[in-house]
Scaffold this motif. Structure first.
Motif: not given
Length: 333
Positions: A36, A38, A130
């Motif tokens: 992912s 984020s 991130n």
């Protein structure tokens, strides 16, 4: 394509990547969904940076990577993105200019620090990102150089840019300038989690003609149409946008339009080291061929070649001259 000064003008978040290896237990311990992207605040960025293993700093940012890849392939590329007048900001500006990309966005003298993306690469090469957007989210319409947009065959926008409200307005302003000048606008959906946040807005951009060409992978495509059936999603995609490129990892890629579907295989790679930037470089390759007037199949193959180079090493910027590579394989003269 009609006469133009730039082949590709990319607009996106100006980010410096900090890349480190990690196991899946590290991801779980820190609450990161594998694969992912984020968005995090500065405090979280500092906390994760302190917990990460040894890392390398490489200038990144999705659209910036695409611009650098296009330049390595011999395309005339430009980039618009905001940094702070700080150490990482100077690193970013130096790196992208050294890659042969035209970059003139003024650095901010105050406000948040230059953006950074903390990337954890697991042993299978998958990257979990991130991102602290920092100064990048302060891109505004004032930073959009109209002359550059008007001179570019394709203005390429990253979906991540849809997060900050001011950058969203810059995104729309650039698309309007490009279309008024008779140019084309491309959008990369960036990330399935990004699509989850802005599904309705992305579909509206496609359906109302704000974007002419969409880039996505199968995960992003399925997220866009909230289905596990790729074939049905492709049918809807062809209805919603003039043309699109869908990457399928080791199964290659598709170019789809209302009246055509073209496929091309992946380019073989000995070992997948780090998938960071694979989609960015695929877009660079496709756009290089597309703006040269090459057929979709050849453009897809140039994209696959560029992506294969980037996943063979750490980092999202090419380590070899991609034009030479494309010439060796007969894809570019």
């Amino acid at each position: 394509m009609s006469s133009h000064t730039l082949d590709v003008l990319a607009i996106g978040n100006a980010i410096v990547d900090v890349i480190a290896r990690a196991d899946e237990a590290f991801l779980a311990d820190h609450g990161m969904p594998k694969g992912s992207m984020s968005l995090i605040d500065e405090a979280r960025a500092e906390q994760l940076y302190g917990a990460m293993g040894p890392g390398i700093e490489i200038s990144g940012g999705s659209a910036a990577n695409t611009a650098a890849g296009a330049a390595s392939l011999g395309a005339r590329a430009g980039f618009i993105g905001k940094v702070r007048e700080d150490g990482l900001g100077k690193t970013f500006a130096h790196d992208i200019r050294a890659a042969g990309v035209a970059y003139g966005t003024p650095a901010a003298n105050e406000g948040p620090a230059t953006a950074r993306c903390l990337i954890l690469v697991t042993p299978d090469g998958e990257r979990t990102m991130n991102t602290y957007l920092g100064a990048a989210q302060n891109l505004t319409t004032a930073d959009i150089d109209a002359a550059s947009v008007e001179s570019a065959a394709v203005t390429y926008l990253e979906g991540y840019l849809w997060d900050p409200p001011a950058a969203k307005e810059a995104f729309l302003a650039a698309a309007k300038i490009a279309h008024t000048a008779g140019r084309q606008v491309a959008l990369t959906l960036s990330d399935a989690f990004c699509v989850d946040r802005y599904r309705a807005e992305f579909l509206d951009l496609m359906r109302n003609g704000t974007v002419d060409l969409v880039f996505c992978n199968e995960g992003e495509l399925k997220s866009l149409y909230e289905t596990a059936d790729v074939d049905s999603a492709l049918v809807q995609l062809r209805r919603d946008v003039a043309s699109a490129v869908v990457t399928r990892s080791e199964r290659g890629a598709l170019f789809v339009a209302k009246d055509a579907v073209v496929s091309a295989p992946a380019h073989a790679v000995a070992q997948v080291v780090d998938t960071t930037g694979a989609g960015d470089l695929f877009a660079a390759g496709f756009l290089t061929g597309y703006t040269r007037g090459l057929d979709p199949a050849t453009s897809l193959r140039i994209g696959a070649l560029a992506a294969s180079e980037i996943i063979s090493h750490m980092g999202a910027r090419p380590e070899r001259n991609l034009l030479d590579y494309a010439r060796e394989t007969g894809l570019l003269p």
